[in-house]
Design a protein around this motif. Sequence first.
Motif, PDB file in Angstrom:
ATOM      1  N   GLY C  53      -2.971   1.813   0.908  1.00  0.00           N
ATOM      2  CA  GLY C  53      -2.227   2.848   0.185  1.00  0.00           C
ATOM      3  C   GLY C  53      -0.789   2.938   0.649  1.00  0.00           C
ATOM      4  O   GLY C  53      -0.504   2.900   1.839  1.00  0.00           O
ATOM      5  N   TYR C 171       6.816  20.338  -1.415  1.00  0.00           N
ATOM      6  CA  TYR C 171       6.434  19.086  -0.769  1.00  0.00           C
ATOM      7  C   TYR C 171       4.922  18.959  -0.623  1.00  0.00           C
ATOM      8  O   TYR C 171       4.347  17.884  -0.808  1.00  0.00           O
ATOM      9  N   VAL C 209      -6.867   9.627  -5.944  1.00  0.00           N
ATOM     10  CA  VAL C 209      -5.420   9.846  -5.946  1.00  0.00           C
ATOM     11  C   VAL C 209      -4.787   8.640  -5.268  1.00  0.00           C
ATOM     12  O   VAL C 209      -5.131   8.321  -4.135  1.00  0.00           O
ATOM     13  N   THR C 214       1.218   2.086  -4.878  1.00  0.00           N
ATOM     14  CA  THR C 214      -0.133   1.523  -4.812  1.00  0.00           C
ATOM     15  C   THR C 214      -0.595   1.141  -6.203  1.00  0.00           C
ATOM     16  O   THR C 214      -1.093   0.022  -6.434  1.00  0.00           O
TER      17      THR C 214
HETATM   18  C1  LIG Z   1       2.410  16.901   3.292  1.00  0.00           C
HETATM   19  C2  LIG Z   1       2.073  15.640   2.607  1.00  0.00           C
HETATM   20  C3  LIG Z   1       2.820  15.190   1.522  1.00  0.00           C
HETATM   21  C4  LIG Z   1       2.499  14.041   0.869  1.00  0.00           C
HETATM   22  N1  LIG Z   1       3.261  13.641  -0.183  1.00  0.00           N
HETATM   23  C5  LIG Z   1       2.946  12.504  -0.822  1.00  0.00           C
HETATM   24  C6  LIG Z   1       3.717  12.050  -1.921  1.00  0.00           C
HETATM   25  O1  LIG Z   1       4.680  12.692  -2.317  1.00  0.00           O
HETATM   26  N2  LIG Z   1       3.357  10.929  -2.563  1.00  0.00           N
HETATM   27  C7  LIG Z   1       2.269  10.220  -2.160  1.00  0.00           C
HETATM   28  O2  LIG Z   1       1.968   9.214  -2.772  1.00  0.00           O
HETATM   29  N3  LIG Z   1       1.531  10.600  -1.119  1.00  0.00           N
HETATM   30  C8  LIG Z   1       1.842  11.726  -0.446  1.00  0.00           C
HETATM   31  N4  LIG Z   1       1.058  12.119   0.595  1.00  0.00           N
HETATM   32  C9  LIG Z   1      -0.100  11.317   0.943  1.00  0.00           C
HETATM   33  C10 LIG Z   1      -1.260  11.732   0.047  1.00  0.00           C
HETATM   34  O3  LIG Z   1      -1.966  12.779   0.633  1.00  0.00           O
HETATM   35  C11 LIG Z   1      -2.250  10.619  -0.183  1.00  0.00           C
HETATM   36  O4  LIG Z   1      -2.627  10.132   1.036  1.00  0.00           O
HETATM   37  C12 LIG Z   1      -1.722   9.511  -1.016  1.00  0.00           C
HETATM   38  O5  LIG Z   1      -1.228   9.963  -2.236  1.00  0.00           O
HETATM   39  C13 LIG Z   1      -2.829   8.553  -1.270  1.00  0.00           C
HETATM   40  O6  LIG Z   1      -2.356   7.443  -1.929  1.00  0.00           O
HETATM   41  P1  LIG Z   1      -2.523   5.985  -1.331  1.00  0.00           P
HETATM   42  O7  LIG Z   1      -3.906   5.858  -0.827  1.00  0.00           O
HETATM   43  O8  LIG Z   1      -2.244   5.152  -2.488  1.00  0.00           O
HETATM   44  O9  LIG Z   1      -1.496   5.889  -0.264  1.00  0.00           O
HETATM   45  C14 LIG Z   1       1.399  13.288   1.284  1.00  0.00           C
HETATM   46  C15 LIG Z   1       0.649  13.721   2.369  1.00  0.00           C
HETATM   47  C16 LIG Z   1       0.970  14.880   3.020  1.00  0.00           C
HETATM   48  C17 LIG Z   1       0.153  15.320   4.168  1.00  0.00           C
END
Ligand SMILES: Cc1cc2nc3c(=O)[nH]c(=O)nc-3n(C[C@H](O)[C@H](O)[C@H](O)COP(=O)(O)O)c2cc1C
Lengths: 154, 912, 424
Positions: C53, C171, C209, C214
């Motif tokens: 991810g 955020y 998600v 990704t």
């Molecule tokens: C506070 C916080 C903000 C986040 N903001 C984003 C974001 O803006 N975009 C994003 O893709 N993941 C963000 N994440 C990570 C997501 O929780 C999640 O892990 C992610 O979307 C999973 O996608 P992936 O498995 O493709 O990386 C954030 C996590 C935290 C803790």
Amino acid sequence: MLTDDERREIEREVENCVNRREACVEALKVIQRSRGWVADDQLRGLSDILDMTPEELDSVATFYPLIFRRPVGRHVILICDSVSCWVMGYEDLLRHLKSSLGIGLGGTTTDGRFTFLPVACLGACDRAPAMMVDDELHTDLTREKIDDILRRYP
Amino acid sequence: MATIFIDNIPYTVKDGRNLLHACLSLGFDIPYFCWHPALHSVGACRQCAVKQFRDEKDTRGKIVMSCMTPAAEGTRISINDPDVKRFRRSVIEWLMTNHPHDCPVCDEGGECHLQDMTVMTGHDYRRFRFRKRTHRNQYLGPLVNHEMNRCIQCYRCVRFYRDYAGGRDLDVFASHNRVYFGRHADGLLQSEFSGNLVEVCPTGVFTDKTLKEHYTRKWDLQTAPTVCVHCGLGCNTISGERYGSVRRIINRYNRDVNGYFICDRGRFGYGFVNSGERIRTPLIRRSKSGEMGPVSREDALKHLEGILYFGARVIGIGSPRASLESNFSLMTLVGQEHFYAGISEQEQSLIDRIVDILSRGPAPAASLKDAEEADAVLVLGEDITNSAPRLSLSLRQAALNKPMETARKMRIPEWNDTAVRTALQGRRGPFFVAATAATKLDEIASGVLHAAPDDIARFGFSVAREVDGNAPDVLLSAEMTALAGAAADALKNAERPLVVAGMGCGSEAVIQAAAQAAWALCGTGKKARLLFIVPECNTLGLGLMTRRGIGAAVKAVAEGGGDTVIVMENDLFRRADETKVKEFFRGFKQVIVIDHVRTATTGHADVLLPSCAFAESQGTYVSSEGRAQRSFKVCMPEGDMRESWRWITDMAEIAGRPEGKTWRNIDHVVKALAGLMPVFAGIEHAAPQAGFRMTGLRIPRQPHRASGRAAISANVNVHEPKPPVDSDSAFSFSMEGYEGMPPPELIQRYWSPGWNSVQALNKFQEEVAGPLRGGDPGVRLLQPGPLEVPAYFREIPPSFRQREDSWLLVPLYHIFGSEELSVFSPVIAGISPEPYIGIGDQDMKRLGVNEGDAVAVTLPGYSRVFPVKKTAGLPEGIAGMPAGLPSAGWTGLPAWAGIVKKVLHKEEDRHA
Amino acid sequence: MAERPLTGDIRPGVMPDISAYESAGGYEALRKAVSGMSPEDVRKAVTDSNLRGRGGAGFPTGQKWSFVPPGEAASLQKYFIVNADEMEPGTFKDRLLLECNPHQVIEGAILGAYAIGAGRAYIFLRWEYRLAERRLREAMAEAMEKNYLGKNILGSGFSLELRIHTSAGRYICGEETALLNAMEGRRAIPRAKPPFPQVCGLWGRPTIVNNTETAANIPPIIRNGPSWFHGLSLTEDAGTKLYGVSGRVKRPGVWELPMGTTIRELLEGHAGGMREEYRFRGVIPGGASTDFLVEEHLDVKMDYGSVQKAGSRLGTGMMIILDDRTCPVGMVHSIIRFMARESCGWCTPCREGLPWLEKILNALETGDGRPSDIELLEEHTRLLGPGNTYCALAPGAVEPLQSGLRFFREDFERHIREKRCPWR
Ligand SMILES: Cc1cc2nc3c(=O)[nH]c(=O)nc-3n(C[C@H](O)[C@H](O)[C@H](O)COP(=O)(O)O)c2cc1C
Ligand code: SF4
Ligand code: FES
């Protein structure tokens, strides 16, 4: 209360949703688009459409910084105060904007032209410092550029 | 059962618990805020942290929240690990960055969970040197006070108010460290359970505004276990008194009954005890037309000697709001054949029917806990939120039982509250409501019917028929048949189906229909239960004692006349038509009334004797479940006020009856009653008797820190006054006595070392949220009879027919207003409705009226003008009127009434 | 030049349209999947590709998908969500894809949905990305027209409704469970895990998600196969990565490069090195919630394992440079101020701890620092660590502070000693 146009737009939004509550952020934005901000009265109007109490709506509305629950100026300046912009001179621009607008963050100019708010990183860090005025992004800001930009918003 | 290791020592805990629940139950002190035994875990406050280790070899471990971690087999944790202690102390330090240092002026001070946890974690030095954030407070009505600066954001208030109690006008606003808990705008909290916020909130954000009016610290309150007198459910309460006035009421845990919560009527309705309407001295009428004059108790008794002479024809009228003991003593004085319940004819027939059904079986009466555990519910003819408020809270939880299977399938433990709610997505279990008008529970119902009482009965009978083809058939509209089918299916598919009905809509047929449905279910092998809502705190007890209501009394007087009537704690003008009652009183030479508040009836007394309200009296009440529960006096009655049974025992002495000599304390009355009437045999065990002692000591009503006792009258005399002696119970009116944990029936306050708030309750339970140590108070008097299904009722009322010129007027209930005693509390009176006539949308058109217009209502012998209020759900041809409002007078609903639009004179003038 | 499957076809200043995308092989993967691959095949391809991810945590995508329950629950409504919230300070990579290659994001969403059997997909977009929203909507309309979206896609029997949810700030909405609450019209508070969204997500249904980047990686993986994807990378972690640099460098920007490109190459090669008169002091390698790295780390490879070994995290792969004329305390202050403001307000350590840190750092910056402040700051970096808070916001928030205190301690102490910020 809400105008017919607003109602229609909100209902259209609701149609595409799994349930009415899902539409609430979008509905608040519909109201905000036409009026600049969301007053108690409209919140109550919306409450009928979405089957949410005013408390439930306000609970969501006040969570978000971009839903305005107080009147704002004709234009909203969102200045990015996050780290890249900070490194690239945010503080100086902030001082400049404060003095040229005569207001601090959260303020609205007495002529009702601008409301001045901080915003989270605008994702324009490669062109920092950055700010948005209404829907428009402005990047690579300098004091001079800001003067120029402000002039474009009557 | 699972074995877990706490600081390397093995303990056995129940399956399916989280670590916090398990550790607290084992007696460990782990601080917590957002967790609540009834609201479960959300993991927000991070206060309950413990260290968890992978296995014996793991020495580093990691910090976990005990409330969010299953107490699974082999779990190894440390509560005392230095890291985790440090972390827990930090949580308090963070909370304290913004918490005001206003304990001295805070109503919560001395019973504050935050204070307790602060001491428990050892945070004692302030390092935060910046400004605190501040909030503005809101006006939330006259019951609950709001002081937002004290908030520690545990989210319990909204979780209780919204998720648990279904309220929707309290919420959380804004984000980060500005989160704010309140309403959208100032105004009265709309939930009937708002008062629980006072106990649910771990600090002083939500406090009891009625207590504020006459504030007293917990340690200055004299407290005793009481039973709520404001409806038939018998919620357990603790009442607190100081200087002769009741200061507040809080919940008293009884797992089978009210658990952790009571309704606002029960909590805030106590003001009648302190009210100006109290009768404080005996009063005697010198001549028939003369004024009443105060007399001493001795003179009053002397006067009675002239009335209660040998051979005088005396009848006694008891009361559903008086204790069993008082009723029984009156019955003994006048003789069983001259004793009447004094409830309306209609009430009498309904309670008789209920008593028959509950004593016969096979469907047993449901406790509130049974109700909460039901997995399919059918409600017939009751607006529960207003007639038996606490039950509606139980039923709101019951509605989640069936959907909980979804969460279980996802392997989400029941205590993981947010996850459960996410999985449930607002789904509600099978829940069917049939009522005369819209009710608050409609919103959680899977099926709703609004109909006339007769049609509600027909619907109930039809459900029975759908369950068991041998039950008599009923012809219904296609829509109603479908609904009945759905309800029947749901009930049949449930493990613990429940049918709720009651006396609320005044229909015997509805009660029979409820029984029929439950019986039919029992016939299919289901453990169906019945819950009948009765209006007053001892309606069922009185119903078990006598079957003769006011009708029988009137008849007896008309036939044989009488010399004297003794009316005890009963306002007959709430039971029958005004002219009828007046005529009834005219039939006697002497009217003796014993009561504690002034009512229309006390106005007709020739001898008026001041009795005690619940706070000053001890007695046993039988709840709608058939549970006999003892309530104790919080303080001694002032002056010449005496418990009714004591006045009557005095009279017995005058009349030369033996009881006058032998009934020296209440245990003697209890024993006599238990001996005489087998149904009451159990009441002797409802609570320990007067002679009960713990290690030779009485149980003190005052906490051992009660301040300034000797100083109260120091300007007069520095010797401490001798506390009064309570001959009726094991309680003392002092702070001397047994300091440990009393038996469950005698819990007079929650306190344990280090636990000054109500959360000390954890220490009183066998397992947190489980039964009280020693069992939950109360004795069930009605044992289920034979298990075979009795013969079905075959008489089914014809369906409701709208009439051209008259309206079926049905009672509408209001939590504040419909009940007699609470309305004497000014604060409750202030939020009770004014009389009105409720009319549905269609009928308003038919009548040509708008909301607020006046209509004249005529019933036999009754004609009044009221404003119209649009009332959702009322079917065509049916109008409603608020029940029990003192200013509206007795109407005996349901009844056919004429309703016509009334143009008021002023308006006529304007039109002219 | 190495292959750039995500951005190779982006032409500066040219509005992407569907025919351009198609002629570069766009929607071929979708065609291939719905005509010849079962959802299991798609899942397997992604698993084998070792795609991790790109949202920050680096969780293997195929493995995440495999938690969606099979069997009886398979018939449930399920959801696939593209996380395009991108509010991590210093991060602007997803914006590039959304604005300039929207079709690939959409195709990724369709394939993801197909793989898990979702009938509905969403793109969760931050409100400020106005241009991106416009381009996504146009692209979605084009895709609808070509039946890449909607009912019975390409006659395969598979249908998908794709919708955009635009946020209203915050955020925390990017956190995947907070995001679900936001989409349901609730306050964007994170949810407890377990249960994971894959089992109980949006509306209580199984939900995936995935980050925008990704998602955009999925079509080329399906088209070219897992081993091709492995070949793109310089290290164990497969594929290319969008890397970016901001701060006082000559050419700030974002580039698609083989996974494992070194910090030095990014800084000195692609970003053109430091601007005149500025010297490099440190770098936050992967968005504002990762630990500082310094000079000695310049040759660290930007992949998950290497950056972790160096004491930080790859995060979003978007570097923020600290130069010698910028106050490290001020920089950390800016990050903590942001995080304190963006805390959702649910759990105590984050809600109360971050504002305290913010106040201390502010005191340092304005000459009101005290010697004991350093200890308080340090203590908080431990107290707000992983597991102690409800979600990952606070632990991420204190990472730059923790490493800042390590690498730039003298700067913190000077603030206190001199009772002023030496850079002002
Ligand atoms: C506070 C916080 C903000 C986040 N903001 C984003 C974001 O803006 N975009 C994003 O893709 N993941 C963000 N994440 C990570 C997501 O929780 C999640 O892990 C992610 O979307 C999973 O996608 P992936 O498995 O493709 O990386 C954030 C996590 C935290 C803790
Ligand atoms: S760490 Fe806690 S307060 Fe902070 S964003 Fe996550 S849940 Fe909210
Ligand atoms: S009680 Fe466990 S986190 Fe609040």
